[in-house]
Scaffold this active site. Structure first.
Site, PDB file in Angstrom:
ATOM      1  N   SER A 159      -1.355  -4.208  10.912  1.00  0.00           N
ATOM      2  CA  SER A 159      -1.037  -4.493   9.514  1.00  0.00           C
ATOM      3  C   SER A 159       0.149  -5.426   9.309  1.00  0.00           C
ATOM      4  O   SER A 159       0.504  -5.736   8.178  1.00  0.00           O
ATOM      5  CB  SER A 159      -0.792  -3.187   8.744  1.00  0.00           C
ATOM      6  OG  SER A 159       0.354  -2.522   9.209  1.00  0.00           O
ATOM      7  N   LYS A 202       3.978   3.463   2.400  1.00  0.00           N
ATOM      8  CA  LYS A 202       4.601   2.131   2.439  1.00  0.00           C
ATOM      9  C   LYS A 202       5.227   1.780   1.092  1.00  0.00           C
ATOM     10  O   LYS A 202       6.305   1.163   1.044  1.00  0.00           O
ATOM     11  CB  LYS A 202       3.562   1.089   2.844  1.00  0.00           C
ATOM     12  CG  LYS A 202       3.098   1.220   4.284  1.00  0.00           C
ATOM     13  CD  LYS A 202       2.005   0.212   4.618  1.00  0.00           C
ATOM     14  CE  LYS A 202       1.580   0.334   6.077  1.00  0.00           C
ATOM     15  NZ  LYS A 202       0.526  -0.631   6.454  1.00  0.00           N
TER      16      LYS A 202
END
Length: 254
Positions: A159, A202
């Site tokens: 990611s 996140k």
């Protein structure tokens, strides 16, 4: 018998006594300010992961998802050295001629997937710069060092692809990106941005670091919409499908 009766009497008196609450005079007041909060509840359980108030060219904040939750994941890149661009006669080319002498190396205890992401990001941004400005020989003449801080901590996962690409693009253009932007997303060689996990964690990490804009894959829109309002408050979510959407959102357009 008398001693036993006395003991029972004492026990009964104790059990019937009710604890008295603290009586606070009406004239008493207490104001707990942000500066004094630590004295009452102790130090914060989590500190900000922000390493830079203003990110220099070549540095971008990414977002990671670990067993401990979300965290900021900075990608740093610098030009370690330059190699003279030679033309066919062995003289300084000074432009579009010559072979390719640049290269990339990485540090930061990156796992195999993350190393592949860095190689892919390097190739992708080289191709992007070649399309935008074929005469620009930055990547052809630059030895670049890409690092992910906290080198004692192993890191892996796909990611960080868009973050690595943006760090390299920022370095090539010698331009800073907005310091209040963070991003996450897997990048393909053609520039497609793929779905990631842990968007909630996140986003919480981004809030902790003062982020105002998060770039995430378009395929994670449903995850973004499911986040509680108190998590998303004050943060602009920007779904990304193709990498070309990213430069204008971080200040690298034009």
């Amino acid at each position: 018998g008398a001693a036993e009766s006395a003991a029972k009497g004492a026990s009964g008196a104790t059990s019937s006594t009710q604890p008295q609450g603290m009586i606070i005079p009406e004239s008493y007041s207490l104001e707990v300010t942000a500066g004094a909060l630590k004295d009452y509840v102790g130090p914060p359980a989590f500190d900000s992961d922000r390493l830079y108030d203003t990110t220099p060219a070549g540095v971008v904040m990414g977002l990671a998802w670990t067993s401990m939750g979300g965290s900021a994941l900075y990608i740093e890149s610098v030009v370690e050295s330059t190699v003279a661009d030679k033309n066919a006669d062995g003289e300084d080319g000074g432009g579009g001629g010559g072979g390719f002498h640049g290269r990339l190396h990485t540090t930061g205890q990156l796992g195999d997937v993350m190393k592949e992401s860095s190689t892919l990001a390097y190739t992708f941004v080289r191709a992007l710069m070649n399309r935008r400005d074929p005469a620009n020989r930055f990547f052809g003449t630059s030895v670049i060092h890409l690092h992910v801080p906290e080198g004692a901590t192993p890191k892996d996962g796909p990611s960080a692809g868009v973050t690595m690409a943006t760090a390299l693009l920022s370095l090539a253009l010698n331009r800073q990106i907005r310091p209040d932007v963070a991003m996450t997303g897997e990048l393909t060689l053609t520039g497609r941005v793929l779905k990631i996990g842990g968007l909630k964690e996140k986003t919480i990490a981004a809030r902790r670091s003062g982020v105002k804009r998060i770039l995430f894959p378009k395929s994670n829109v449903a995850d973004w919409e499911e986040l509680p309002d108190n998590v998303k408050e004050g943060i602009e979510g920007c779904p990304i499908e193709w990498y070309d959407q990213i430069p204008p959102l971080v200040g690298l357009d034009g």
